[in-house]
Every structure is written in structure tokens, then in C-alpha cells.
Design a protein around this motif. Structure first.
Motif, short mmCIF file in Angstrom:
data_model
loop_
_atom_site.label_atom_id
_atom_site.label_comp_id
_atom_site.label_asym_id
_atom_site.label_seq_id
_atom_site.Cartn_x
_atom_site.Cartn_y
_atom_site.Cartn_z
N UNK A 160 -95.03 38.32 87.98
CA UNK A 160 -95.34 37.65 86.71
C UNK A 160 -94.20 37.73 85.71
N UNK A 161 -93.56 38.89 85.61
CA UNK A 161 -92.52 39.05 84.60
C UNK A 161 -91.29 38.20 84.90
N UNK A 162 -91.18 37.75 86.17
CA UNK A 162 -90.06 36.89 86.55
C UNK A 162 -90.46 35.42 86.44
N UNK A 163 -91.67 35.11 86.89
CA UNK A 163 -92.11 33.71 86.95
C UNK A 163 -92.41 33.12 85.57
N UNK A 164 -92.86 33.97 84.67
CA UNK A 164 -93.30 33.46 83.37
C UNK A 164 -92.22 33.65 82.31
N UNK A 165 -92.08 32.66 81.48
CA UNK A 165 -91.19 32.81 80.33
C UNK A 165 -91.92 33.55 79.22
N UNK A 166 -91.22 33.79 78.14
CA UNK A 166 -91.84 34.44 77.00
C UNK A 166 -91.32 33.79 75.73
N UNK A 167 -92.24 33.15 75.02
CA UNK A 167 -91.83 32.39 73.84
C UNK A 167 -91.40 33.29 72.70
N UNK A 168 -92.02 34.46 72.60
CA UNK A 168 -91.71 35.35 71.48
C UNK A 168 -92.79 35.28 70.41
N UNK A 169 -93.01 36.37 69.72
CA UNK A 169 -94.09 36.45 68.74
C UNK A 169 -93.85 35.58 67.52
N UNK A 170 -92.61 35.14 67.31
CA UNK A 170 -92.33 34.35 66.12
C UNK A 170 -92.74 32.89 66.28
N UNK A 171 -93.16 32.49 67.50
CA UNK A 171 -93.69 31.15 67.70
C UNK A 171 -95.21 31.21 67.64
N UNK A 172 -95.81 30.32 66.87
CA UNK A 172 -97.26 30.33 66.67
C UNK A 172 -97.83 28.96 67.05
N UNK A 173 -98.95 28.99 67.76
CA UNK A 173 -99.64 27.74 68.11
C UNK A 173 -100.50 27.32 66.92
N UNK A 174 -100.06 26.29 66.23
CA UNK A 174 -100.76 25.85 65.03
C UNK A 174 -102.16 25.34 65.30
N UNK A 175 -102.43 24.92 66.55
CA UNK A 175 -103.73 24.37 66.89
C UNK A 175 -104.69 25.42 67.45
N UNK A 176 -104.20 26.65 67.59
CA UNK A 176 -104.99 27.72 68.19
C UNK A 176 -105.41 28.71 67.11
N UNK A 177 -106.71 28.71 66.76
CA UNK A 177 -107.19 29.56 65.67
C UNK A 177 -106.95 31.04 65.96
N UNK A 178 -107.11 31.44 67.23
CA UNK A 178 -106.92 32.85 67.59
C UNK A 178 -105.45 33.24 67.41
N UNK A 179 -104.55 32.34 67.79
CA UNK A 179 -103.13 32.64 67.63
C UNK A 179 -102.75 32.67 66.15
N UNK A 180 -103.46 31.89 65.35
CA UNK A 180 -103.19 31.86 63.91
C UNK A 180 -103.53 33.20 63.26
N UNK A 181 -104.48 33.91 63.84
CA UNK A 181 -104.89 35.19 63.27
C UNK A 181 -103.75 36.21 63.27
N UNK A 182 -102.82 36.05 64.21
CA UNK A 182 -101.69 36.99 64.29
C UNK A 182 -100.82 36.94 63.05
#
Length: 274
Positions: free
Chosen positions: A224-246
Motif C-alpha cells: 500500500x505505501x508504494x502503490x498509493x500516493x499521498x496528497x498531504x494534509x494541506x489539501x482538503x476536499x471541499x465537497x467532503x464534510x468529514x474532511x472539512x472537519x480537519x
């Protein structure tokens, strides 16, 4: 004289032993550092993150023993026991000696419902709670051993040749791998049937990799750590209420520079400044 000679021999032997022990320690340290640096290893279901797994695993081999001795591990044609999925790393493998791993192209994980390899782990290196469903039952579909990745340039389905081998081999049919239909503009009258892997469902069992029809698999499982990228915590999904909570309590940071003194429109039609 005899006593003095014996003492010299004893001291020489002691120094040699200490030197060999130190050399052995250095060689072992170098070996463990090199194999730990290799991220391309697939562990059994429920394995802790690699660093924690290597600390917790006591190299007992019980998981591999349970894997090969499971009741379902019988060749239906010959009636004989098949080779187990899990291997215990030995000298020459690019994996820390004595730790369990598997190579999908050789023997994939067959997604046993009772997951026999996990309950026998005495150290918690294979985390059983991570594989429990809402009913508190072991659920192999909760496993995340890795993620299947499709190499589009090698996959003949992306050439326009109809192939659904990986799709059909997937135990989570039409869930972990789906087929996406696209028009083939090259011919104008055919359709592409493209395999799409879904991260939220793929367990990394490797059955798709073994089923691939190309000379070298065009779909393969990576950790998983190789196959998946990582956007970083500074990117936020504006359409995702749960992600907005961060970022609910986040504060704006304004950086003032010399360029900030002018509006963006002031730079229009100006020569490039370096």
C-alpha cells in the motif's frame, strides 16, 4: 612457560572470538538495514505497518504452517496438498529472515474465510481486530495486504483486445475490479473493456496478478505505501464534510511580499520580471 603459552593462546582465541562477533554483528546490521529498506514485500492479512510488524513478529512460522495445513489447501485434481501461500524468508531473500511474506505470481492469497494464519499469531504482528466486521466476525474482505495496479501500456484491454481475466479472477467480482466501457475511436465500432481497481475494496490477494494473460503481468500487487500516493494534509476536499472537519479551526496565513503591493491587474501586459 607452559602456563604463559596457554594464556597467550587463550587471549588470542578470545580476541579472535570478539572480532568475529563484532564482524558478525556488523554484517547482520547491514543485512537487516538493507532488507528493511526494501519496501516491495507483501505480508499476511492483518499485518501491522511494516516497521511495527518487524518489531512484533517473533518469526515463529505458525502463520505459514496454518496456511499450508488449512483444509482448503488441497489440489482438487490430484487430492494432494498444495504449496502454501505464505513463505518464511530465508537467506538470499530480500526480506528479513524468518518473517512471513508471499509472492502473488507464485502463490496468491486464496482469501480463506476463516483466515487461519491470523488467529495463531502469538505476538499480535497479525492484528486480528483489524479484520473483524460489524458482527465481530473475521472477515477476509477487511484485509489490505496491498493494492493491485494496472499498467495501461502493457494491458491488452487498453489496446482494444477483449480480456477480462483479472476481472473474472477477482474474488470480489465487480467490486474490487470493475470493467469500464469506453468507445474505441480507433476502430469506431468497438468498445474498450477496461479493468479499474477500486482501492476501497481491493485486498491485495494477487489472484488477478496470477490470472493475467500477458507474458509479464500487466496487473500486479504492490504494498500500500508504494502503490498509493499521498496528497498531504494541506489539501482538503471541499465537497467532503468529514474532511472539512480537519480544518475547522484552521487560520489563514497571509504572506506579504513586494509583489503584494500591486494588484494582479497591475502585472498585465508587463514584461516578465525575474
Amino acid at each position: 612457560m607452559a602456563h604463559s603459552h596457554s594464556r597467550r593462546n587463550f587471549m588470542a582465541t578470545t580476541v579472535q572470538s570478539v572480532g568475529l562477533a563484532a564482524l558478525g554483528g556488523m554484517l547482520w546490521s547491514g543485512y537487516t538495514d538493507s532488507v528493511k529498506a526494501s519496501p516491495l514485500v507483501l505480508r499476511p492479512p492483518g499485518a501491522l505497518p511494516e516497521k511495527d510488524f518487524l518489531t512484533a513478529c517473533i518469526k515463529c512460522g505458525l502463520c505459514a504452517e496454518a496456511c499450508v495445513n488449512r483444509d482448503t489447501n488441497i489440489d482438487t485434481q490430484t487430492g494432494e496438498q498444495r504449496e502454501g501461500t505464505l513463505q518464511m524468508a530465508k537467506g538470499g531473500d530480500s526480506v528479513l529472515i524468518g518473517t512471513p511474506f508471499f509472492v502473488p505470481l507464485e502463490v496468491p492469497c486464496y482469501m480463506c474465510e476463516d483466515i487461519p494464519c491470523v488467529p495463531v499469531c502469538p505476538s499480535g504482528a497479525l492484528d486480528m481486530p483489524s479484520l473483524l466486521n460489524e458482527k465481530k466476525e473475521l472477515d477476509i474482505n477487511k484485509a489490505s495486504m496491498g493494492l493491485a495496479v494496472v499498467h495501461k501500456e502493457s494491458c491488452i484491454a487498453f489496446w482494444g483486445i477483449q480480456c477480462d481475466a483479472c476481472y473474472r479472477a477477482c474474488p470480489l467480482l465487480d467490486t474490487a475490479i470493475t470493467l469500464e466501457y469506453q468507445k474505441n475511436d480507433r476502430t469506431g465500432k468497438h468498445a474498450y473493456l477496461l479493468p479499474i481497481v477500486h482501492d476501497n475494496a481491493c485486498t491485495g490477494c494477487g489472484l488477478c496478478e496470477q490470472a493475467c494473460v500477458t507474458e509479464e503481468p500487466a496487473i500486479f500487487v504492490l504494498p500500500n505505501q508504494v502503490a498509493k500516493g499521498k496528497a498531504g494534509d494541506h489539501y482538503v476536499k471541499g465537497w467532503d464534510e468529514k474532511d472539512q472537519e480537519r480544518v475547522a479551526n484552521a487560520k489563514e496565513i497571509h504572506t506579504e511580499t513586494k509583489r503584494s503591493e500591486k494588484d494582479a491587474s497591475d502585472y498585465l501586459n508587463m514584461e516578465v520580471e525575474y
